[in-house]
Design a protein around this motif. Structure first.
Motif, short mmCIF file in Angstrom:
data_model
loop_
_atom_site.label_atom_id
_atom_site.label_comp_id
_atom_site.label_asym_id
_atom_site.label_seq_id
_atom_site.Cartn_x
_atom_site.Cartn_y
_atom_site.Cartn_z
N VAL A 166 0.87 -1.18 0.00
CA VAL A 166 0.00 0.00 0.00
C VAL A 166 0.91 1.23 0.00
CG1 VAL A 166 -0.26 0.04 2.53
CG2 VAL A 166 -1.96 1.15 1.11
N VAL A 167 0.57 2.19 -0.87
CA VAL A 167 1.33 3.44 -0.98
C VAL A 167 0.52 4.54 -0.31
CG1 VAL A 167 2.37 5.14 -2.54
CG2 VAL A 167 2.38 2.69 -3.16
N VAL A 168 1.11 5.19 0.70
CA VAL A 168 0.41 6.28 1.39
C VAL A 168 1.15 7.59 1.15
CG1 VAL A 168 -0.81 4.93 3.12
CG2 VAL A 168 1.55 5.57 3.55
N ASP A 169 0.41 8.60 0.73
CA ASP A 169 0.96 9.93 0.41
C ASP A 169 0.68 10.84 1.59
OD1 ASP A 169 1.22 12.61 -0.61
OD2 ASP A 169 1.11 11.79 -2.63
N VAL A 170 1.75 11.35 2.22
CA VAL A 170 1.59 12.07 3.49
C VAL A 170 1.54 13.59 3.34
CG1 VAL A 170 2.52 10.23 4.92
CG2 VAL A 170 4.09 11.88 3.90
N ARG A 171 1.43 14.07 2.10
CA ARG A 171 1.32 15.52 1.89
C ARG A 171 -0.11 16.00 2.14
NH1 ARG A 171 2.93 15.81 -4.18
NH2 ARG A 171 1.66 13.92 -4.16
N ARG A 172 -0.32 17.31 2.03
CA ARG A 172 -1.69 17.84 2.06
C ARG A 172 -2.48 17.24 0.89
NH1 ARG A 172 1.04 22.70 1.59
NH2 ARG A 172 -0.03 22.97 -0.38
N ILE A 227 4.58 1.73 1.70
CA ILE A 227 5.48 2.71 1.08
C ILE A 227 4.94 4.10 1.41
CG2 ILE A 227 6.62 3.48 -1.05
CD1 ILE A 227 7.02 0.48 -0.52
N VAL A 228 5.78 4.94 1.99
CA VAL A 228 5.37 6.30 2.39
C VAL A 228 6.03 7.29 1.45
CG1 VAL A 228 5.36 8.01 4.25
CG2 VAL A 228 5.21 5.56 4.81
N ASN A 229 5.21 8.16 0.84
CA ASN A 229 5.83 9.14 -0.07
C ASN A 229 5.37 10.56 0.22
OD1 ASN A 229 3.21 8.74 -1.90
ND2 ASN A 229 4.29 10.55 -2.64
N CYS A 230 6.23 11.51 -0.17
CA CYS A 230 5.87 12.93 -0.19
C CYS A 230 6.42 13.47 -1.50
CB CYS A 230 6.42 13.67 1.04
SG CYS A 230 8.22 13.78 1.11
N ALA A 231 6.67 14.77 -1.57
CA ALA A 231 7.18 15.35 -2.81
C ALA A 231 8.69 15.17 -2.92
CB ALA A 231 6.82 16.83 -2.89
N GLY A 232 9.37 15.35 -1.78
CA GLY A 232 10.82 15.22 -1.78
C GLY A 232 11.25 14.17 -0.78
N ARG A 233 11.68 14.62 0.40
CA ARG A 233 12.23 13.67 1.36
C ARG A 233 11.64 13.80 2.77
NH1 ARG A 233 16.88 11.22 0.39
NH2 ARG A 233 17.78 11.66 2.44
N THR A 234 11.49 15.03 3.25
CA THR A 234 11.23 15.24 4.68
C THR A 234 10.01 14.49 5.19
OG1 THR A 234 12.10 17.46 4.35
CG2 THR A 234 11.05 16.99 6.47
N ARG A 235 8.86 14.72 4.59
CA ARG A 235 7.63 14.16 5.15
C ARG A 235 7.58 12.65 5.02
NH1 ARG A 235 3.52 18.49 2.48
NH2 ARG A 235 5.19 18.54 0.92
N SER A 236 8.23 12.09 3.98
CA SER A 236 8.25 10.62 3.87
C SER A 236 9.19 10.01 4.91
CB SER A 236 8.61 10.17 2.46
OG SER A 236 9.84 10.70 2.05
#
Length: 529
Positions: free
Chosen positions: A145-151, A187-196
């Motif tokens: 499962v891919v989770v996107d942690v951005r707004r 799998i945790v993703n954001c746009a770059g690095r910090t939030r993931s």
């Protein structure tokens, strides 16, 4: 007005001693992002009166304003003194003075949080997978499962295929029902690095049984690997059952306790609200929708994931106390962000023992504002008629450039309040100017300043741009009629879908160098659980 100055050693000693200090870079966001000290929070001159009372709740807090020789620091200091702040100084020599004294300068925005994320990874070796590895897992329909942690709006613009929107502070609460099988890889993703990095490490710290990895370098890494992003997706987390909530609450509380997060009560925070010698921020870390349905008086809506990512945007006083509350999520969305803020050396508390009956206020958060100037106003329909029939009327919009481009009054000019004198050299001279903005309060301040510069009639659009839209009047889109350069927004290399790959790579290279810069700066007090 003679305003005192402060030097590098004064600011550095305050930071080293963890004493309260608001070091405010009062330039617009783009010049701020080019170079600034680590804990210089961006509070542009354009917005001082609009943002000061929320961001600087204690009138006696030591404030030092900073610019790069433009004269903004002096103007901002004068405005803050007019607003009632009693300990306001100007940083001697500006940004170049900081550099000359041996101070480290940082690029980009939200640098304390981004450098902290890199610091966490350097200490904990947070597991990650490359874009190519993740794509292989997706293509092979593996149990992931891919989770996107951005707004959500960032996720909606572009996302990893199959990704689900789960903004950072929601992860520990929501993931158990998105991946109930402990064999499911997360799998945790954001746009770059910090939030993931922070999201992945949050799940690991909370003892989630699944294997968890960050998507290395986020959507930037995905794009640089030549892989396609999805656009316009709307998959979101869902509500969870009571058992899940209870288990998540225990996990999050355990992490917060290990990080040294302190607890507080409603009685205690009432005393803190009245405390004259200490700055306290009160943040509700749930979703904006939950906040609007009912919240505690005096608490601002700041979803927890964004709070960790953009701390200095809402809490610019380094050394202040921060109180978080999550009354409907079992405390998960307060305890997890609090655990990170504690590691970022904030004095952080979680408010316990809140009942639904305590959530007495509804609706969105309203910024506390000073008394604003009284300017003659005119309704939207009248302005529309004037602009169509009278060549001697011009509208000027002082909103952010991003809002202006999304939609503005047809023929309207864009200007920055901090650049007003220069902007008026480009705008044609007419007999009548109508000033508008979002928020509408900004137009009152801009109109007052414009009236002092020119002899023409100056009016404000009653209700600002929101009133124009409510009246159902036509909007024009795009960057036409720019009287000021769009300095109010730094173009982030991870936003939008048309970013130069070289800029993306340069951004990643910059992030990799942040830990070394932190070491040179030496004022951060960061530590890792």
């Amino acid at each position: 007005m003679a305003i005192q100055t402060k030097n590098y050693s004064f600011v550095r000693n305050k930071l080293l001693n963890k004493e309260e200090l608001a070091l405010l870079d009062v330039r617009e966001e783009d010049p701020h992002a080019q170079e600034h000290p680590l804990f210089a929070a961006n509070l542009p001159l354009s917005r001082v009166e609009i943002d000061a009372y929320a961001k600087l709740p204690k009138k006696s807090v030591p404030i030092v304003t900073l610019d790069d020789g433009e004269g903004f620091a002096q103007l901002a200091a004068q405005r803050l003194i007019t607003l009632g702040y009693t300990d306001v100084s100007i940083f001697e020599g500006g940004v170049q003075g900081w550099k000359a004294a041996g101070g480290e300068l940082f690029k980009d925005v939200n640098v304390p949080s981004k450098s902290f994320g890199e610091y966490v990874e350097s200490k904990r070796h947070t597991p990650s997978l490359s874009a190519q590895e993740v794509k292989q897992l997706i293509d092979a329909k593996e149990n992931i499962v891919v989770v996107d942690v951005r707004r959500f709006d960032e996720y909606n613009t572009m996302s990893i295929p199959t990704g689900i929107s789960v903004p950072g502070a929601e992860l520990v609460l929501r993931l158990p029902e998105l991946a109930p099988d402990p064999k499911t890889k997360v799998i945790v993703n954001c746009a770059g690095r910090t939030r993931s990095i922070i999201g992945t490490q949050s799940l690991i710290n909370a003892g989630i049984p699944n294997e968890v990895n960050a998507l290395r370098n986020g959507t930037i890494g995905w794009t640089l690997a030549g892989q396609e992003l999805d656009k316009g997706q709307s998959r979101k987390f869902r509500e969870v059952g009571e058992e899940t909530k209870k288990d998540a609450a225990q996990r999050a509380r355990s992490v917060a306790d290990r990080a040294g997060v302190k607890r507080t009560s409603l009685n205690q925070i009432e005393a803190w609200k009245a405390q004259a010698d200490r700055t306290t921020y009160f943040f509700d870390t749930r979703t904006p929708e939950e906040y609007e349905a009912g919240h505690l008086p005096g608490f601002r809506s700041v979803p927890g994931g964004q709070l960790v990512q953009e701390t200095e945007m809402v809490a610019p006083v380094r050394g202040a106390r921060i109180v978080l509350v999550d009354p409907s999520g079992g405390g998960v969305r307060a305890n997890m962000p609090a655990s990170w803020l504690a590691q970022m050396a904030w004095d952080v508390y979680v408010l316990d023992g809140v009942n639904n009956s305590d959530l007495m206020e509804t609706g969105s958060w309203k910024a506390p504002l000073p008394i604003l100037p009284s300017i003659e106003s005119v309704d939207a329909k009248t302005v529309s008629t004037w602009l169509k029939t009278d060549s001697n009327t011009i509208a000027i919009d002082f909103s952010t450039h991003a809002n202006y481009v999304k939609g503005h009054i047809p023929g309207c000019w864009y200007a920055l309040r901090s650049q007003l004198g220069e902007a008026m050299k480009k705008i044609p001279q007419v007999d009548r100017y109508v000033i508008t903005s979002s928020p509408c309060e900004l137009s009152l301040l801009a109109a007052q300043e414009l009236q002092a510069l020119i002899k023409a009639e100056v009016l404000v659009l009653e209700g600002g741009n929101a009133a124009w839209i409510r009246a159902g009047l036509e909007l024009e889109k795009g960057p036409s009629h720019l009287a000021s350069l769009p300095l109010d927004r730094y173009k982030r290399p991870y936003e939008g879908t048309s970013v130069d790959p070289a800029a993306m790579q340069a951004y990643l290279d910059w992030e990799f160098g942040l830990v070394e810069q932190l070491g040179k700066d030496g004022t951060h007090h960061f530590w890792v659980l």
